[in-house]
Structures are given as C-alpha cells and as structure tokens.
Design a protein around this motif. Sequence first.
Motif, PDB file in Angstrom:
ATOM      1  N   THR A   1       0.865  -1.180   0.000  1.00  0.00           N
ATOM      2  CA  THR A   1       0.000   0.000   0.000  1.00  0.00           C
ATOM      3  C   THR A   1       0.894   1.220   0.000  1.00  0.00           C
ATOM      4  N   ARG A   2       0.601   2.135  -0.896  1.00  0.00           N
ATOM      5  CA  ARG A   2       1.356   3.392  -0.981  1.00  0.00           C
ATOM      6  C   ARG A   2       0.464   4.531  -0.524  1.00  0.00           C
ATOM      7  N   TYR A   3       1.080   5.468   0.170  1.00  0.00           N
ATOM      8  CA  TYR A   3       0.347   6.586   0.756  1.00  0.00           C
ATOM      9  C   TYR A   3       0.854   7.900   0.182  1.00  0.00           C
ATOM     10  N   ARG A   4      -0.081   8.841   0.064  1.00  0.00           N
ATOM     11  CA  ARG A   4       0.299  10.199  -0.348  1.00  0.00           C
ATOM     12  C   ARG A   4      -0.552  11.198   0.416  1.00  0.00           C
ATOM     13  N   LEU A   5      -0.019  12.393   0.533  1.00  0.00           N
ATOM     14  CA  LEU A   5      -0.689  13.461   1.267  1.00  0.00           C
ATOM     15  C   LEU A   5      -1.765  14.105   0.395  1.00  0.00           C
ATOM     16  N   TYR A   6      -2.894  14.381   1.011  1.00  0.00           N
ATOM     17  CA  TYR A   6      -3.938  15.211   0.405  1.00  0.00           C
ATOM     18  C   TYR A   6      -4.134  16.357   1.393  1.00  0.00           C
ATOM     19  N   ALA A   7      -3.475  17.478   1.125  1.00  0.00           N
ATOM     20  CA  ALA A   7      -3.358  18.560   2.100  1.00  0.00           C
ATOM     21  C   ALA A   7      -4.567  19.489   2.177  1.00  0.00           C
ATOM     22  N   PHE A   8      -5.514  19.371   1.275  1.00  0.00           N
ATOM     23  CA  PHE A   8      -6.641  20.308   1.263  1.00  0.00           C
ATOM     24  C   PHE A   8      -7.331  20.452   2.627  1.00  0.00           C
ATOM     25  N   PRO A   9      -7.585  19.364   3.378  1.00  0.00           N
ATOM     26  CA  PRO A   9      -8.243  19.534   4.682  1.00  0.00           C
ATOM     27  C   PRO A   9      -7.452  20.398   5.665  1.00  0.00           C
ATOM     28  N   LEU A  10      -6.161  20.564   5.433  1.00  0.00           N
ATOM     29  CA  LEU A  10      -5.368  21.432   6.314  1.00  0.00           C
ATOM     30  C   LEU A  10      -5.788  22.893   6.186  1.00  0.00           C
ATOM     31  N   SER A  11      -6.487  23.228   5.121  1.00  0.00           N
ATOM     32  CA  SER A  11      -6.958  24.612   4.963  1.00  0.00           C
ATOM     33  C   SER A  11      -7.917  24.994   6.096  1.00  0.00           C
ATOM     34  N   GLU A  12      -8.607  24.009   6.667  1.00  0.00           N
ATOM     35  CA  GLU A  12      -9.488  24.280   7.811  1.00  0.00           C
ATOM     36  C   GLU A  12      -8.671  24.828   8.984  1.00  0.00           C
ATOM     37  N   ILE A  13      -7.497  24.275   9.193  1.00  0.00           N
ATOM     38  CA  ILE A  13      -6.624  24.728  10.277  1.00  0.00           C
ATOM     39  C   ILE A  13      -6.050  26.097   9.949  1.00  0.00           C
ATOM     40  N   GLN A  14      -5.675  26.276   8.699  1.00  0.00           N
ATOM     41  CA  GLN A  14      -5.151  27.574   8.277  1.00  0.00           C
ATOM     42  C   GLN A  14      -6.199  28.672   8.454  1.00  0.00           C
ATOM     43  N   ASP A  15      -7.439  28.378   8.092  1.00  0.00           N
ATOM     44  CA  ASP A  15      -8.520  29.353   8.248  1.00  0.00           C
ATOM     45  C   ASP A  15      -8.753  29.675   9.722  1.00  0.00           C
ATOM     46  N   TRP A  16      -8.724  28.655  10.560  1.00  0.00           N
ATOM     47  CA  TRP A  16      -8.931  28.852  11.992  1.00  0.00           C
ATOM     48  C   TRP A  16      -7.813  29.718  12.568  1.00  0.00           C
ATOM     49  N   ALA A  17      -6.574  29.420  12.214  1.00  0.00           N
ATOM     50  CA  ALA A  17      -5.431  30.180  12.735  1.00  0.00           C
ATOM     51  C   ALA A  17      -5.440  31.617  12.210  1.00  0.00           C
ATOM     52  N   ALA A  18      -5.948  31.822  11.001  1.00  0.00           N
ATOM     53  CA  ALA A  18      -5.986  33.164  10.420  1.00  0.00           C
ATOM     54  C   ALA A  18      -6.817  34.114  11.264  1.00  0.00           C
ATOM     55  N   ASN A  19      -7.824  33.598  11.953  1.00  0.00           N
ATOM     56  CA  ASN A  19      -8.624  34.450  12.828  1.00  0.00           C
ATOM     57  C   ASN A  19      -7.773  35.085  13.917  1.00  0.00           C
ATOM     58  N   TYR A  20      -6.748  34.398  14.330  1.00  0.00           N
ATOM     59  CA  TYR A  20      -5.889  34.913  15.391  1.00  0.00           C
ATOM     60  C   TYR A  20      -4.814  35.849  14.870  1.00  0.00           C
ATOM     61  N   ASN A  21      -4.606  35.891  13.550  1.00  0.00           N
ATOM     62  CA  ASN A  21      -3.676  36.861  12.981  1.00  0.00           C
ATOM     63  C   ASN A  21      -4.138  38.275  13.286  1.00  0.00           C
ATOM     64  N   MET A  22      -5.447  38.515  13.187  1.00  0.00           N
ATOM     65  CA  MET A  22      -5.974  39.849  13.498  1.00  0.00           C
ATOM     66  C   MET A  22      -5.746  40.176  14.972  1.00  0.00           C
ATOM     67  N   PHE A  23      -5.936  39.194  15.838  1.00  0.00           N
ATOM     68  CA  PHE A  23      -5.709  39.399  17.270  1.00  0.00           C
ATOM     69  C   PHE A  23      -4.266  39.819  17.517  1.00  0.00           C
ATOM     70  N   TRP A  24      -3.325  39.043  16.957  1.00  0.00           N
ATOM     71  CA  TRP A  24      -1.916  39.356  17.198  1.00  0.00           C
ATOM     72  C   TRP A  24      -1.504  40.660  16.535  1.00  0.00           C
ATOM     73  N   SER A  25      -2.053  40.968  15.392  1.00  0.00           N
ATOM     74  CA  SER A  25      -1.753  42.250  14.744  1.00  0.00           C
ATOM     75  C   SER A  25      -2.191  43.399  15.635  1.00  0.00           C
ATOM     76  N   HIS A  26      -3.372  43.278  16.233  1.00  0.00           N
ATOM     77  CA  HIS A  26      -3.895  44.302  17.133  1.00  0.00           C
ATOM     78  C   HIS A  26      -3.003  44.424  18.376  1.00  0.00           C
ATOM     79  N   VAL A  27      -2.628  43.305  18.961  1.00  0.00           N
ATOM     80  CA  VAL A  27      -1.775  43.320  20.163  1.00  0.00           C
ATOM     81  C   VAL A  27      -0.424  43.937  19.846  1.00  0.00           C
ATOM     82  N   LEU A  28       0.172  43.554  18.728  1.00  0.00           N
ATOM     83  CA  LEU A  28       1.489  44.089  18.376  1.00  0.00           C
ATOM     84  C   LEU A  28       1.429  45.573  18.024  1.00  0.00           C
ATOM     85  N   LEU A  29       0.347  45.991  17.403  1.00  0.00           N
ATOM     86  CA  LEU A  29       0.176  47.417  17.107  1.00  0.00           C
ATOM     87  C   LEU A  29       0.074  48.211  18.406  1.00  0.00           C
ATOM     88  N   GLY A  30      -0.671  47.678  19.374  1.00  0.00           N
ATOM     89  CA  GLY A  30      -0.771  48.335  20.686  1.00  0.00           C
ATOM     90  C   GLY A  30       0.578  48.406  21.378  1.00  0.00           C
TER      91      GLY A  30
END
Length: 109
Positions: free
Chosen positions: A70-99
């Motif tokens: 059996t050979r395995y390969r990555l299908y990375a598309f579902p990782l976009s869910e994690i990227q989207d979730w983490a992106a919400n915190y980019n605004m938080f950190w941008s605000h904190v760093l600006l302050g």
Amino acid sequence: MNDNNCFRDVFDAIANPTRRRLIRLLAESEELPLHELTTKFQMGRTAVSKHLTILKEAGLVLDRKVGRETRYRLYAFPLSEIQDWAANYNMFWSHVLLGLKRQLEEEEE
C-alpha cells in the motif's frame, strides 16, 4: 469522531506528533509505501498503519494498492481548515502588536 460526521476531525488528526511527522514525510515525497514509512519511526508497522488510518479518516492521506504493498500520499486540502482557523488569530496578534508598538513609541517620547 462525532455521530454527525463519518470523518475524523482534522484538528484531532494532527494533534499527535507522530501523525504530524507522517504528514511532513508525505509532503516531501510524491508517494511512500508503508514499509518505507515504518523505517522512519521507532514503532512497528501496525502502529504506523493505525496513525495512517487516522489521517485517512480525516481526509489527509490517500492510499492505493500496488501489488501487495500500500502506498500513501498526502492530500493537504483539509489542512486549509486549520489555516482558516489560525488566520482568525492573525488579526488578534496584529492588534496586540500594534498596541505594543504604540506603547513603545509613547515611552520613547
């Protein structure tokens, strides 16, 4: 796995360091057989296979039979869910760093 979804949660799947390492190994190759993946870990073939099954249930890994292996390969598309979730915190950190920047600038004056 919840009752409303037949797939495993992507966050749950990547929570384990062994599975994150499997993802990394698969990202570096087009496709790898189970026996080759097993050599990268200090665990047996069955344990590696169980981790791959969890990644498959999350939709992160695809497999195919080639003869007896059996050979395995990555299908990375579902990782976009994690990227989207983490992106919400980019605004938080941008605000904190600006302050922090404003506070430092005020102290300099």
